[in-house]
Write an enzyme that holds these catalytic residues in place. Structure first.
Site, short mmCIF file in Angstrom:
data_model
loop_
_atom_site.label_atom_id
_atom_site.label_comp_id
_atom_site.label_asym_id
_atom_site.label_seq_id
_atom_site.Cartn_x
_atom_site.Cartn_y
_atom_site.Cartn_z
CG ASN A 1 8.07 -49.51 54.99
OD1 ASN A 1 8.86 -50.04 55.56
ND2 ASN A 1 7.72 -48.19 55.10
CG HIS B 1 6.02 -45.00 58.48
ND1 HIS B 1 7.58 -44.64 58.57
CD2 HIS B 1 5.61 -43.98 59.19
CE1 HIS B 1 7.86 -43.52 58.87
NE2 HIS B 1 6.37 -42.96 59.33
CG ASP C 1 8.11 -43.66 55.30
OD1 ASP C 1 8.42 -44.93 54.84
OD2 ASP C 1 8.76 -42.82 55.73
#
Ligand code: GAR
Length: 212
Positions: free
Chosen positions: A111, A113, A149
């Site tokens: 991911n 972020h 996250d």
């Protein structure tokens, strides 16, 4: 004909897809990846057109058609696995994922972020950095774990927060860095240099990476 040894990648998006574009551009420039599909939970995500423009299958799986997160994620997993990817990249995919989904892709899902994690998990990171009078802000690429996250950080980029910044100018400065670090991290993985270790830390070139 030579064998295609590139890493096959499925990208999940919800919006503009500028990080997807950075990966498409990196692929075109020789990064050893092959983006085999782009999947969006939103039919109107502009990033879908970026995929179509480059001849990448663009698929929509709307969360609105599902009663709950579990059934959505189960179908999403099926859709992704049809492409048998070596890596799943979340590129502005704005959904919380079930632990089952995350565990299925353990060590092979990234991911990006828009904050210097562990600071500012969740939404509105740029405004929150301004409200907190941060002098520095940035972006993080991490392996995805069940914690929102919260997974092991692979790479971060830092930018200054300037006195005249608003959330939009700060976001633009951070995004420019996102477009640099996401392909870099994906490239390490594609080249077999980066792994999620048994110890839960990212390992690069046979060494555990230092905590950022
Ligand atoms: C990016 O800033 C990305 O870091 C962020 O959404 C934006 C997507 O932009 N992701 C998150 O906030 C995930 N928690 P893009 O669609 O232009 O790549």
């Amino acid at each position: 004909m030579s064998e295609d040894n590139r890493l096959s990648v499925v990208a999940l998006i919800s919006g503009g897809g500028s990080n997807l574009q950075a990966l498409i551009d990196a692929q075109a420039a020789g990064l050893p990846i092959r983006i085999v599909a782009v999947i969006s939970n939103r039919a109107d995500a502009p990033g879908l057109d970026r995929a179509r423009h480059h001849g990448i299958p663009a698929e929509i799986l709307s969360h609105r058609d599902y009663p709950d997160r579990e059934t959505y994620d189960a179908d999403l997993q099926r859709l992704i696995d049809r492409h048998d990817p070596g890596l799943v990249v979340l590129a502005g995919f704005m959904r919380i994922l079930t632990p089952e989904f995350v565990n299925h892709y353990r060590g092979r899902m990234f991911n990006i972020h828009p904050s210097l994690l562990p600071k500012f998990r969740g939404l509105h990171t740029h405004q929150r950095a301004l409200d907190a009078d941060e002098t520095e802000h940035g972006a993080s690429v991490h392996f995805v774990t069940a914690e929102l996250d919260g997974g092991p950080i692979i790479l971060q980029a830092r930018v200054p927060v300037l006195p005249e910044d608003d959330a939009a100018t700060l976001a633009a400065r951070v995004l420019e860095q996102e477009h640099r670090i996401y392909p870099a991290a994906v490239g390490w993985f594609a080249e077999g240099r980066l792994k999620l270790g048994e110890d839960g830390r990212p390992w690069l070139d046979g060494e555990p990476m230092p905590e950022p």
